[in-house]
Motif scaffolding. Structure first.
Motif, PDB file in Angstrom:
ATOM      1  N   ARG A  33       0.854  -1.187   0.000  1.00  0.00           N
ATOM      2  CA  ARG A  33       0.000   0.000   0.000  1.00  0.00           C
ATOM      3  C   ARG A  33       0.889   1.235   0.000  1.00  0.00           C
ATOM      4  O   ARG A  33       1.996   1.226   0.542  1.00  0.00           O
ATOM      5  CB  ARG A  33      -0.888   0.026   1.250  1.00  0.00           C
ATOM      6  N   SER A  34       0.412   2.298  -0.603  1.00  0.00           N
ATOM      7  CA  SER A  34       1.144   3.562  -0.591  1.00  0.00           C
ATOM      8  C   SER A  34       0.941   4.235   0.764  1.00  0.00           C
ATOM      9  O   SER A  34       0.153   3.769   1.595  1.00  0.00           O
ATOM     10  CB  SER A  34       0.638   4.474  -1.706  1.00  0.00           C
ATOM     11  N   HIS A  35       1.656   5.339   0.998  1.00  0.00           N
ATOM     12  CA  HIS A  35       1.486   6.075   2.264  1.00  0.00           C
ATOM     13  C   HIS A  35       0.054   6.563   2.428  1.00  0.00           C
ATOM     14  O   HIS A  35      -0.439   6.701   3.543  1.00  0.00           O
ATOM     15  CB  HIS A  35       2.453   7.262   2.299  1.00  0.00           C
ATOM     16  N   ALA A  36      -0.601   6.769   1.287  1.00  0.00           N
ATOM     17  CA  ALA A  36      -1.991   7.233   1.345  1.00  0.00           C
ATOM     18  C   ALA A  36      -2.980   6.077   1.442  1.00  0.00           C
ATOM     19  O   ALA A  36      -4.194   6.292   1.485  1.00  0.00           O
ATOM     20  CB  ALA A  36      -2.301   8.080   0.115  1.00  0.00           C
ATOM     21  N   GLY A  37      -2.477   4.832   1.462  1.00  0.00           N
ATOM     22  CA  GLY A  37      -3.349   3.675   1.604  1.00  0.00           C
ATOM     23  C   GLY A  37      -3.841   3.092   0.296  1.00  0.00           C
ATOM     24  O   GLY A  37      -4.700   2.207   0.289  1.00  0.00           O
ATOM     25  N   HIS A  38      -3.277   3.568  -0.827  1.00  0.00           N
ATOM     26  CA  HIS A  38      -3.710   3.048  -2.124  1.00  0.00           C
ATOM     27  C   HIS A  38      -3.004   1.731  -2.441  1.00  0.00           C
ATOM     28  O   HIS A  38      -1.855   1.502  -2.042  1.00  0.00           O
ATOM     29  CB  HIS A  38      -3.414   4.063  -3.235  1.00  0.00           C
ATOM     30  N   ARG A  39      -3.705   0.883  -3.192  1.00  0.00           N
ATOM     31  CA  ARG A  39      -3.144  -0.419  -3.559  1.00  0.00           C
ATOM     32  C   ARG A  39      -1.910  -0.259  -4.442  1.00  0.00           C
ATOM     33  O   ARG A  39      -1.895   0.538  -5.380  1.00  0.00           O
ATOM     34  CB  ARG A  39      -4.198  -1.252  -4.310  1.00  0.00           C
ATOM     35  N   ARG A  40      -0.885  -1.102  -4.157  1.00  0.00           N
ATOM     36  CA  ARG A  40       0.316  -1.145  -4.982  1.00  0.00           C
ATOM     37  C   ARG A  40       0.619  -2.600  -5.305  1.00  0.00           C
ATOM     38  O   ARG A  40       0.691  -3.453  -4.415  1.00  0.00           O
ATOM     39  CB  ARG A  40       1.516  -0.512  -4.266  1.00  0.00           C
ATOM     40  N   TYR A  41       0.764  -2.906  -6.583  1.00  0.00           N
ATOM     41  CA  TYR A  41       0.926  -4.276  -7.049  1.00  0.00           C
ATOM     42  C   TYR A  41       2.387  -4.549  -7.427  1.00  0.00           C
ATOM     43  O   TYR A  41       3.014  -3.760  -8.143  1.00  0.00           O
ATOM     44  CB  TYR A  41       0.036  -4.535  -8.265  1.00  0.00           C
ATOM     45  N   SER A  42       2.902  -5.672  -6.959  1.00  0.00           N
ATOM     46  CA  SER A  42       4.272  -6.073  -7.260  1.00  0.00           C
ATOM     47  C   SER A  42       4.310  -6.929  -8.519  1.00  0.00           C
ATOM     48  O   SER A  42       3.265  -7.307  -9.075  1.00  0.00           O
ATOM     49  CB  SER A  42       4.840  -6.881  -6.087  1.00  0.00           C
ATOM     50  N   ASP A  43       5.526  -7.273  -8.972  1.00  0.00           N
ATOM     51  CA  ASP A  43       5.664  -8.173 -10.120  1.00  0.00           C
ATOM     52  C   ASP A  43       5.018  -9.521  -9.830  1.00  0.00           C
ATOM     53  O   ASP A  43       4.417 -10.140 -10.712  1.00  0.00           O
ATOM     54  CB  ASP A  43       7.140  -8.372 -10.464  1.00  0.00           C
ATOM     55  N   ALA A  44       5.160 -10.006  -8.588  1.00  0.00           N
ATOM     56  CA  ALA A  44       4.540 -11.279  -8.212  1.00  0.00           C
ATOM     57  C   ALA A  44       3.019 -11.190  -8.309  1.00  0.00           C
ATOM     58  O   ALA A  44       2.350 -12.149  -8.724  1.00  0.00           O
ATOM     59  CB  ALA A  44       4.947 -11.680  -6.800  1.00  0.00           C
ATOM     60  N   ASP A  45       2.466 -10.034  -7.935  1.00  0.00           N
ATOM     61  CA  ASP A  45       1.016  -9.838  -8.054  1.00  0.00           C
ATOM     62  C   ASP A  45       0.584  -9.874  -9.516  1.00  0.00           C
ATOM     63  O   ASP A  45      -0.466 -10.435  -9.859  1.00  0.00           O
ATOM     64  CB  ASP A  45       0.602  -8.497  -7.435  1.00  0.00           C
ATOM     65  N   LEU A  46       1.418  -9.301 -10.395  1.00  0.00           N
ATOM     66  CA  LEU A  46       1.092  -9.322 -11.820  1.00  0.00           C
ATOM     67  C   LEU A  46       1.146 -10.744 -12.371  1.00  0.00           C
ATOM     68  O   LEU A  46       0.327 -11.123 -13.216  1.00  0.00           O
ATOM     69  CB  LEU A  46       2.059  -8.425 -12.596  1.00  0.00           C
ATOM     70  N   ASP A  47       2.112 -11.540 -11.893  1.00  0.00           N
ATOM     71  CA  ASP A  47       2.183 -12.943 -12.319  1.00  0.00           C
ATOM     72  C   ASP A  47       0.904 -13.680 -11.926  1.00  0.00           C
ATOM     73  O   ASP A  47       0.362 -14.479 -12.700  1.00  0.00           O
ATOM     74  CB  ASP A  47       3.389 -13.636 -11.689  1.00  0.00           C
ATOM     75  N   ARG A  48       0.441 -13.432 -10.702  1.00  0.00           N
ATOM     76  CA  ARG A  48      -0.788 -14.097 -10.247  1.00  0.00           C
ATOM     77  C   ARG A  48      -1.985 -13.634 -11.076  1.00  0.00           C
ATOM     78  O   ARG A  48      -2.841 -14.456 -11.447  1.00  0.00           O
ATOM     79  CB  ARG A  48      -1.026 -13.818  -8.765  1.00  0.00           C
ATOM     80  N   LEU A  49      -2.049 -12.357 -11.379  1.00  0.00           N
ATOM     81  CA  LEU A  49      -3.156 -11.849 -12.196  1.00  0.00           C
ATOM     82  C   LEU A  49      -3.132 -12.492 -13.572  1.00  0.00           C
ATOM     83  O   LEU A  49      -4.190 -12.832 -14.122  1.00  0.00           O
ATOM     84  CB  LEU A  49      -3.057 -10.326 -12.321  1.00  0.00           C
ATOM     85  N   GLN A  50      -1.950 -12.687 -14.128  1.00  0.00           N
ATOM     86  CA  GLN A  50      -1.856 -13.350 -15.426  1.00  0.00           C
ATOM     87  C   GLN A  50      -2.448 -14.751 -15.359  1.00  0.00           C
ATOM     88  O   GLN A  50      -3.209 -15.165 -16.237  1.00  0.00           O
ATOM     89  CB  GLN A  50      -0.390 -13.422 -15.872  1.00  0.00           C
ATOM     90  N   GLN A  51      -2.110 -15.492 -14.293  1.00  0.00           N
ATOM     91  CA  GLN A  51      -2.652 -16.837 -14.127  1.00  0.00           C
ATOM     92  C   GLN A  51      -4.168 -16.798 -13.986  1.00  0.00           C
ATOM     93  O   GLN A  51      -4.881 -17.629 -14.565  1.00  0.00           O
ATOM     94  CB  GLN A  51      -2.033 -17.507 -12.898  1.00  0.00           C
ATOM     95  N   ILE A  52      -4.671 -15.837 -13.225  1.00  0.00           N
ATOM     96  CA  ILE A  52      -6.123 -15.701 -13.041  1.00  0.00           C
ATOM     97  C   ILE A  52      -6.811 -15.484 -14.388  1.00  0.00           C
ATOM     98  O   ILE A  52      -7.814 -16.129 -14.699  1.00  0.00           O
ATOM     99  CB  ILE A  52      -6.435 -14.526 -12.090  1.00  0.00           C
ATOM    100  N   LEU A  53      -6.249 -14.592 -15.183  1.00  0.00           N
ATOM    101  CA  LEU A  53      -6.891 -14.256 -16.464  1.00  0.00           C
ATOM    102  C   LEU A  53      -6.797 -15.412 -17.449  1.00  0.00           C
ATOM    103  O   LEU A  53      -7.715 -15.619 -18.257  1.00  0.00           O
ATOM    104  CB  LEU A  53      -6.268 -12.987 -17.046  1.00  0.00           C
ATOM    105  N   PHE A  54      -5.700 -16.180 -17.396  1.00  0.00           N
ATOM    106  CA  PHE A  54      -5.620 -17.385 -18.227  1.00  0.00           C
ATOM    107  C   PHE A  54      -6.760 -18.334 -17.878  1.00  0.00           C
ATOM    108  O   PHE A  54      -7.466 -18.849 -18.755  1.00  0.00           O
ATOM    109  CB  PHE A  54      -4.289 -18.100 -18.025  1.00  0.00           C
ATOM    110  N   TYR A  55      -6.921 -18.608 -16.591  1.00  0.00           N
ATOM    111  CA  TYR A  55      -7.963 -19.542 -16.156  1.00  0.00           C
ATOM    112  C   TYR A  55      -9.360 -18.991 -16.451  1.00  0.00           C
ATOM    113  O   TYR A  55     -10.274 -19.752 -16.805  1.00  0.00           O
ATOM    114  CB  TYR A  55      -7.825 -19.855 -14.666  1.00  0.00           C
ATOM    115  N   ARG A  56      -9.552 -17.689 -16.297  1.00  0.00           N
ATOM    116  CA  ARG A  56     -10.860 -17.109 -16.601  1.00  0.00           C
ATOM    117  C   ARG A  56     -11.180 -17.269 -18.085  1.00  0.00           C
ATOM    118  O   ARG A  56     -12.318 -17.550 -18.452  1.00  0.00           O
ATOM    119  CB  ARG A  56     -10.893 -15.619 -16.227  1.00  0.00           C
TER     120      ARG A  56
END
Length: 252
Positions: A33-56
């Motif tokens: 999360r940023s100092h303001a509390g906003h979501r921040r995505y790492s490279d590992a998070d992007l890898d997981r999202l890729q897997q999610i979208l493949f399965y979807r």
């Protein structure tokens, strides 16, 4: 590096709302999360999202995707191999269809009349309406589908975990049978075919032996189903089909 929710939405071609939903259900929670509390995505998070979208893309429910990706014993390469096999089957069918459309366009442009055989060659001997009517006549497909949808709608994440554990255990056992060179008509193969039928009856709909035979044929003829079973073990689609038939015959 890390990325904002807006950046990730742009990369992946999804909406910010979708990413918020994935976070809300625990499917994809950003690593920071940023100092303001906003979501921040790492490279590992992007890898997981890729897997999610493949399965979807392959039609998997979100609950089942969560179970697959959260399995601590799963190797990320296993996910990619499974997805590659399933997508390859779909791509092969779409390429055939695209080639047929291209041929039809070229023929119209050049004023060539294709023969009836050439026009419908891509569809093979399949009449989707005839098969749908036959499935409904023989197996009551509409009621079966409705029952499957009714059951799946109420499953929790724990239910999907139990289901996936059963599938993993069955896959390992069937692979062992094939590696041992045991025939589809052997006792162990037929018992696993029966376990396969009971799994469907338990989780989705009442799978009679006649329906099970039809499924066995579909596992061989349908590219996506074939690719799935072949991803478990080469030759498994035919072996399972034969085991299903042998099991149905001995219990008739």
């Amino acid at each position: 590096m890390d990325f904002s929710v807006g950046q990730v939405a742009g990369f992946a071609g999804v909406t910010v709302r979708t990413l918020h939903h994935y976070d809300g259900i625990g499917l994809l929670s950003p690593g920071g999360r940023s100092h303001a509390g906003h979501r921040r995505y790492s490279d590992a998070d992007l890898d997981r999202l890729q897997q999610i979208l493949f399965y979807r893309e392959l039609g998997f429910p979100l609950e089942e995707i969560a179970v697959l990706l959260d399995d601590p014993a799963a190797d990320p390469r296993d996910h990619l191999r499974r997805q590659h096999a399933l997508l390859s089957g779909r791509i092969a069918e779409l390429q055939k269809m695209a080639a047929a459309v291209e041929t039809a366009l070229e023929a119209r442009k050049m004023g060539i009349n294709l023969t009836p055989e050439e026009k419908f060659e891509v569809f093979g001997a399949k009449d989707p309406e005839e098969h749908a009517e036959e499935a409904e006549r023989r197996w009551g497909s509409t009621a079966t589908y409705a029952e499957s949808q009714r059951r799946v709608a109420r499953y929790t994440k724990d239910d999907w975990k139990r289901m996936q554990a059963e599938i993993a255990e069955w896959s390992e056992a069937y692979t062992a049978v094939m590696e041992a060179g045991e025939p589809a008509t052997g006792e162990r193969a037929m018992e696993l075919a029966e376990a396969h039928r009971l799994h469907i009856s338990t989780w989705f709909y009442e799978c009679t032996y006649e329906i099970h035979r039809g499924l066995g044929e579909m596992y061989v003829s349908d590219p996506q189903f074939r690719a799935y079973y072949e991803s478990i073990g080469p030759g498994l689609a035919e072996h399972l089909r034969d085991a299903i038939n042998a099991n149905a015959e001995r219990r008739a």
